[in-house]
Scaffold this active site. Structure first.
Site, PDB file in Angstrom:
ATOM      1  N   GLU A  96       8.963 -11.561  16.421  1.00 48.31           N
ATOM      2  CA  GLU A  96       9.580 -12.795  15.904  1.00 48.31           C
ATOM      3  C   GLU A  96      10.457 -12.430  14.709  1.00 48.31           C
ATOM      4  O   GLU A  96       9.955 -11.899  13.716  1.00 48.31           O
ATOM      5  CB  GLU A  96       8.489 -13.797  15.484  1.00 48.31           C
ATOM      6  CG  GLU A  96       8.984 -15.070  14.805  1.00 48.31           C
ATOM      7  CD  GLU A  96      10.031 -15.821  15.611  1.00 48.31           C
ATOM      8  OE1 GLU A  96       9.728 -16.285  16.713  1.00 48.31           O
ATOM      9  OE2 GLU A  96      11.187 -15.920  15.147  1.00 48.31           O
ATOM     10  N   ASP A 145      14.766 -20.345  22.378  1.00 45.20           N
ATOM     11  CA  ASP A 145      15.796 -21.251  21.821  1.00 45.20           C
ATOM     12  C   ASP A 145      16.690 -21.768  22.938  1.00 45.20           C
ATOM     13  O   ASP A 145      17.244 -20.979  23.702  1.00 45.20           O
ATOM     14  CB  ASP A 145      16.665 -20.488  20.807  1.00 45.20           C
ATOM     15  CG  ASP A 145      15.860 -20.036  19.612  1.00 45.20           C
ATOM     16  OD1 ASP A 145      15.644 -20.835  18.692  1.00 45.20           O
ATOM     17  OD2 ASP A 145      15.418 -18.868  19.614  1.00 45.20           O
ATOM     18  N   LYS A 149      24.518 -26.056  23.514  1.00 41.55           N
ATOM     19  CA  LYS A 149      25.976 -26.169  23.698  1.00 41.55           C
ATOM     20  C   LYS A 149      26.421 -25.140  24.728  1.00 41.55           C
ATOM     21  O   LYS A 149      26.007 -23.966  24.654  1.00 41.55           O
ATOM     22  CB  LYS A 149      26.694 -25.898  22.376  1.00 41.55           C
ATOM     23  CG  LYS A 149      26.552 -27.026  21.390  1.00 41.55           C
ATOM     24  CD  LYS A 149      27.423 -26.775  20.175  1.00 41.55           C
ATOM     25  CE  LYS A 149      27.157 -27.822  19.122  1.00 41.55           C
ATOM     26  NZ  LYS A 149      27.544 -27.382  17.795  1.00 41.55           N
ATOM     27  N   ASP A 181      11.284 -26.602  28.033  1.00 38.47           N
ATOM     28  CA  ASP A 181      11.370 -28.056  28.227  1.00 38.47           C
ATOM     29  C   ASP A 181      12.791 -28.436  28.613  1.00 38.47           C
ATOM     30  O   ASP A 181      13.122 -29.611  28.617  1.00 38.47           O
ATOM     31  CB  ASP A 181      10.968 -28.769  26.921  1.00 38.47           C
ATOM     32  CG  ASP A 181      11.849 -28.356  25.761  1.00 38.47           C
ATOM     33  OD1 ASP A 181      12.145 -27.145  25.645  1.00 38.47           O
ATOM     34  OD2 ASP A 181      12.264 -29.215  24.963  1.00 38.47           O
ATOM     35  N   ARG A 220       3.922 -25.213  18.961  1.00 35.82           N
ATOM     36  CA  ARG A 220       4.527 -26.207  18.072  1.00 35.82           C
ATOM     37  C   ARG A 220       5.802 -26.783  18.704  1.00 35.82           C
ATOM     38  O   ARG A 220       6.061 -27.969  18.659  1.00 35.82           O
ATOM     39  CB  ARG A 220       4.887 -25.517  16.747  1.00 35.82           C
ATOM     40  CG  ARG A 220       5.566 -26.438  15.756  1.00 35.82           C
ATOM     41  CD  ARG A 220       5.814 -25.708  14.486  1.00 35.82           C
ATOM     42  NE  ARG A 220       4.544 -25.303  13.894  1.00 35.82           N
ATOM     43  CZ  ARG A 220       4.270 -25.314  12.602  1.00 35.82           C
ATOM     44  NH1 ARG A 220       5.190 -25.690  11.748  1.00 35.82           N
ATOM     45  NH2 ARG A 220       3.112 -24.938  12.145  1.00 35.82           N
TER      46      ARG A 220
HETATM   47  C1  LIG Z   1      12.425 -22.501  19.984  1.00 33.27           C
HETATM   48  S1  LIG Z   1      11.480 -21.319  19.146  1.00 33.27           S
HETATM   49  C2  LIG Z   1       9.886 -21.417  19.962  1.00 33.27           C
HETATM   50  C3  LIG Z   1       8.797 -20.751  19.187  1.00 33.27           C
HETATM   51  C4  LIG Z   1       7.426 -20.760  19.853  1.00 33.27           C
HETATM   52  N1  LIG Z   1       7.403 -19.895  21.011  1.00 33.27           N
HETATM   53  C5  LIG Z   1       7.007 -22.159  20.234  1.00 33.27           C
HETATM   54  O1  LIG Z   1       6.993 -22.460  21.437  1.00 33.27           O
HETATM   55  O2  LIG Z   1       6.727 -22.962  19.313  1.00 33.27           O
HETATM   56  C6  LIG Z   1      12.094 -19.776  19.779  1.00 33.27           C
HETATM   57  C7  LIG Z   1      11.716 -18.607  18.904  1.00 33.27           C
HETATM   58  O3  LIG Z   1      12.186 -17.417  19.519  1.00 33.27           O
HETATM   59  C8  LIG Z   1      12.599 -16.541  18.499  1.00 33.27           C
HETATM   60  N2  LIG Z   1      13.511 -15.545  19.104  1.00 33.27           N
HETATM   61  C9  LIG Z   1      14.778 -15.762  19.537  1.00 33.27           C
HETATM   62  N3  LIG Z   1      15.326 -14.625  19.974  1.00 33.27           N
HETATM   63  C10 LIG Z   1      14.381 -13.651  19.821  1.00 33.27           C
HETATM   64  C11 LIG Z   1      14.361 -12.272  20.073  1.00 33.27           C
HETATM   65  N4  LIG Z   1      15.440 -11.634  20.567  1.00 33.27           N
HETATM   66  N5  LIG Z   1      13.242 -11.570  19.795  1.00 33.27           N
HETATM   67  C12 LIG Z   1      12.149 -12.211  19.298  1.00 33.27           C
HETATM   68  N6  LIG Z   1      12.115 -13.530  19.027  1.00 33.27           N
HETATM   69  C13 LIG Z   1      13.223 -14.239  19.276  1.00 33.27           C
HETATM   70  C14 LIG Z   1      13.262 -17.452  17.477  1.00 33.27           C
HETATM   71  O4  LIG Z   1      13.338 -16.878  16.188  1.00 33.27           O
HETATM   72  C15 LIG Z   1      12.331 -18.666  17.531  1.00 33.27           C
HETATM   73  O5  LIG Z   1      11.316 -18.581  16.560  1.00 33.27           O
END
Ligand SMILES: C[S@@+](CC[C@H](N)C(=O)[O-])C[C@H]1O[C@@H](n2cnc3c(N)ncnc32)[C@H](O)[C@@H]1O
Length: 240
Positions: A96, A145, A149, A181, A220
């Site tokens: 993360e 994520d 867009k 989702d 979360r």
């Molecule tokens: C929308 S959040 C969801 C977090 C968690 N999995 C949840 O469901 O609550 C997506 C997470 O993926 C992380 N992330 C995005 N690209 C990543 C990467 N290349 N390596 C590790 N984490 C990454 C982001 O920093 C973010 O905290």
């Protein structure tokens, strides 16, 4: 400016995450970052051990870990910590880049004396390149994520390149769990998986992807989706 990659392989390097830092760290957060992270961080400057269970060698662990799981983008760490506490014989690597999320996991490691968690506070794709083939029994990418867009969608983490990297590190019979989702992201995930001959989608009925399994705690981000009225897809693949 057009930052589309010329070669699909380049998309591997496009930044897939948003901000890395929030407010400045409190004294306690700085202590966790400076003192706890070094005790559980992966050291990618050295070659990965041929038997990655060695990453979890620890005198206070009664026996070596039986297998290794990998969570990519653990966010606040709710799922990672739940899995680590419910599966103490398994070693779990969490990746993360968002510092506040990492600190939450470090706090849990300290408070609950978790011995079976290792952390990479950066891009998971570095870890995927570093790990030996067939070293991971389960991998999780939960609610990556969405990059809603259209011009940003090339930043979505789950694509054919990531699934190929995951298929390499998963052991035959191992499982990959993807959650989202966002309906069109779920479609992208399934299409990317169809292009990866080493992965087989396990769903046989609609409930297999509509109902979250009992050993998949709500994250979360998913809780936020529920509050906002969105339902989720829970996709489970097997490494052939
Ligand atoms: C929308 S959040 C969801 C977090 C968690 N999995 C949840 O469901 O609550 C997506 C997470 O993926 C992380 N992330 C995005 N690209 C990543 C990467 N290349 N390596 C590790 N984490 C990454 C982001 O920093 C973010 O905290």
């Amino acid at each position: 400016m057009n930052d589309a990659p010329d070669d699909p392989a380049d998309s591997l390097e496009l930044r897939s995450f948003g901000r890395r830092t929030g407010r400045s760290m409190s004294a306690r957060q700085a202590m966790l970052w400076d003192s706890v992270l070094p005790t559980c961080a992966l050291d990618l400057s050295h070659q990965a051990p041929a038997y990655p269970a060695a990453l979890f060698k620890n005198p206070s662990l009664a026996s070596p870990v039986s297998e290794i799981w990998l969570e990519i983008g653990f966010g606040g760490g709710e799922h990672l910590v739940w899995q680590a506490t419910h599966n103490t014989g398994v070693g779990i690597i969490g990746c993360e880049p968002f510092r506040d999320g990492v600190i939450k996991v470090l706090a849990a490691i300290e408070a609950q004396k978790l011995q079976n968690v290792r952390v990479h506070a950066d891009d998971a794709r570095d870890v995927l390149r570093w790990l030996p083939a067939g070293s991971i029994a389960r991998a999780f990418v939960l609610f990556p994520d969405p990059w809603p867009k259209r011009k940003h969608q090339k930043r979505r983490l789950v694509n054919t390149t990531l699934l190929a990297a995951l298929a390499r590190v998963l052991r035959p019979g191992g499982h990959l769990r993807l959650g989202t989702d966002i309906a069109d992201y779920a479609r992208t995930m399934l299409m990317a998986a169809q292009n990866e001959p080493r992965l087989r989608w396990l769903a046989e009925t609609a409930d297999d992807w509509r109902v979250r399994p009992d050993d998949w705690p709500q994250t979360r981000y998913e809780a936020k989706a529920v509050r906002e009225g969105r339902s989720s897809c829970y996709l489970i693949f097997q490494r052939i």
